[in-house]
Motif scaffolding. Structure first.
Motif, PDB file in Angstrom:
ATOM      1  N   LEU A 283       2.857   3.356 -16.796  1.00 57.08           N
ATOM      2  CA  LEU A 283       2.570   2.014 -17.312  1.00 57.08           C
ATOM      3  C   LEU A 283       1.276   1.981 -18.107  1.00 57.08           C
ATOM      4  N   LEU A 284       0.270   2.724 -17.634  1.00 54.99           N
ATOM      5  CA  LEU A 284      -1.052   2.658 -18.249  1.00 54.99           C
ATOM      6  C   LEU A 284      -1.226   3.606 -19.436  1.00 54.99           C
ATOM      7  N   SER A 285      -0.577   4.781 -19.379  1.00 55.76           N
ATOM      8  CA  SER A 285      -0.878   5.818 -20.372  1.00 55.76           C
ATOM      9  C   SER A 285      -0.617   5.402 -21.818  1.00 55.76           C
TER      10      SER A 285
ATOM     11  N   LYS B 111       2.452   6.185  -7.875  1.00 55.98           N
ATOM     12  CA  LYS B 111       1.374   6.671  -8.747  1.00 55.98           C
ATOM     13  C   LYS B 111       1.911   7.044 -10.118  1.00 55.98           C
ATOM     14  N   ARG B 112       3.070   7.712 -10.134  1.00 56.08           N
ATOM     15  CA  ARG B 112       3.660   8.090 -11.423  1.00 56.08           C
ATOM     16  C   ARG B 112       4.045   6.852 -12.230  1.00 56.08           C
TER      17      ARG B 112
ATOM     18  N   ASN C 291       0.817  -1.213   0.000  1.00 54.27           N
ATOM     19  CA  ASN C 291       0.000   0.000   0.000  1.00 54.27           C
ATOM     20  C   ASN C 291       0.850   1.263   0.000  1.00 54.27           C
ATOM     21  N   SER C 292       1.918   1.255   0.779  1.00 54.71           N
ATOM     22  CA  SER C 292       2.757   2.450   0.875  1.00 54.71           C
ATOM     23  C   SER C 292       3.438   2.759  -0.448  1.00 54.71           C
ATOM     24  N   MET C 293       3.985   1.751  -1.082  1.00 54.35           N
ATOM     25  CA  MET C 293       4.675   1.983  -2.358  1.00 54.35           C
ATOM     26  C   MET C 293       3.687   2.331  -3.469  1.00 54.35           C
ATOM     27  N   ALA C 294       2.577   1.616  -3.527  1.00 55.06           N
ATOM     28  CA  ALA C 294       1.622   1.834  -4.615  1.00 55.06           C
ATOM     29  C   ALA C 294       0.978   3.210  -4.538  1.00 55.06           C
TER      30      ALA C 294
ATOM     31  N   ALA D  47       1.863  14.657 -15.254  1.00 51.75           N
ATOM     32  CA  ALA D  47       1.496  13.534 -14.383  1.00 51.75           C
ATOM     33  C   ALA D  47       1.313  13.968 -12.929  1.00 51.75           C
ATOM     34  N   PRO D  48       2.239  14.764 -12.345  1.00 50.08           N
ATOM     35  CA  PRO D  48       2.006  15.217 -10.967  1.00 50.08           C
ATOM     36  C   PRO D  48       0.733  16.037 -10.807  1.00 50.08           C
TER      37      PRO D  48
END
Length: 331
Positions: free
Chosen positions: A64-66, A58-59, A49-52, A95-96
């Protein structure tokens, strides 16, 4: 192992390493970071959870998705009274903003607190226009008569900036120039890096590209002294963030600076200054001081920053740092 059990399990070194690779898309800094991660995160659930949900996580997920989006350009509702077009494949600025609804809050706060909305704000290196739109919203909401003049050299980003302004209710307060700002009228190259940071695109002068490996566009450059020579309104604030071309912008704005004595918000980027202008943070600081300015660490303690302190601030903050320059004795 049940769901509840794995969540409470203590991570191993390999768990922490895999989390870095899978959630952040990179190797950990060193073995110490791996070992410290075991105690810091405590459980596998906290690690995940902390890393994700971290800014970096998030970036990484957005990056990965964009590429799978039908169009990585999106119109984002800022919550500040304006919409802004963003490029989600740009992990430097767009992105930010998309993920947090903020960007460089110390600059946001300075503009909100200090910009006189009956004067002109010049945004050199406006990118998608985040600070341009914040200033324009302030003018509109305060019923001021000020203006925002924005410059963006990267054609890809300038297109988004223009789309944002044209569709905005603040368009009457904003003037956009899709060109580079320097100390001469010339054709220059703007080169995009290959690390996903479109905001890090930098200029190459002298008619030559630094490398043929990166995508590049030929753009026109011109000095502020020529573009704004007849500007009738007082210019109270100039923001300069042009990936190492700051010394050239200052040199080409000597008359404007002498006439208006604006506050200057500037980025000091050691690597970019060396690459683009054969300069250093110290040289840029001395250039500004020779014009009668004092440097202020407005991000930190808000007091004067001696020239010999600039290199240290830049080094301690990842190679770049924003400083405020004010006329000596003026607060």
């Amino acid at each position: 192992m049940t769901d509840d059990n794995w969540k409470r399990s203590k991570p191993t070194v390999e768990d922490v390493r895999l989390a870095y690779l899978m959630l952040l898309g990179r190797e950990p800094e060193d073995e110490t970071a791996l070992r410290n991660g075991i105690e810091f995160y405590g459980t596998l659930n906290t690690l995940r959870n902390s890393m994700a949900t971290s800014d970096e996580g998030k970036r990484a997920l957005l990056a990965l998705l964009s590429p799978s989006f039908s169009d990585s350009r999106v119109k984002f509702h800022s919550g500040r009274g304006f919409d802004i077009w963003l490029e989600l494949q740009d992990n430097g600025v767009s992105a930010p903003i998309f993920l947090k609804g903020r960007f460089e809050p110390y600059i946001e706060h300075f503009i909100e607190d200090r910009f006189d909305t009956n004067t002109t704000f010049v945004d050199v290196g406006a990118n998608v226009g985040w600070f341009t739109m914040i200033a324009a919203a302030l003018i509109a909401n305060s019923q001021g008569v000020g203006q925002v003049i924005s410059f963006e050299a990267n054609p890809q980003t300038a297109e988004l900036l223009q789309a944002t302004v044209q569709s905005s209710s603040f368009a009457d307060f904003i003037e956009v120039h899709a060109l580079a700002v320097s100390n001469e009228v010339a054709s220059v190259w703007i080169e995009n890096p290959d690390d996903g940071n479109i905001a890090g695109a930098s200029l190459s002068f002298g008619g030559m590209r630094r490398t043929s490996r990166h995508p590049a566009s030929a753009v026109l450059s011109a000095p502020l002294d020529q573009i704004l020579a007849d500007h009738p309104q007082r210019i109270s604030l100039i923001k300069i963030d042009v990936e190492g071309a700051e010394p050239r912008v200052i040199e080409g704005a000597r008359a404007i600076i002498d006439r208006h004595r604006p506050a200057l918000l500037m980025e000091f980027n050691a690597e970019a200054l060396a690459m683009v202008s054969d300069s250093t943070p110290t040289k840029l600081a001395k250039q500004v001081e020779r014009l009668g300015y004092a440097l202020i660490d407005f991000r930190g303690d808000g007091v004067r920053c001696p020239v010999d302190r600039v290199e240290t601030l830049v080094r301690e903050n990842g190679g770049y740092y924003d400083l405020l320059a004010m006329i000596e004795g003026k607060s």
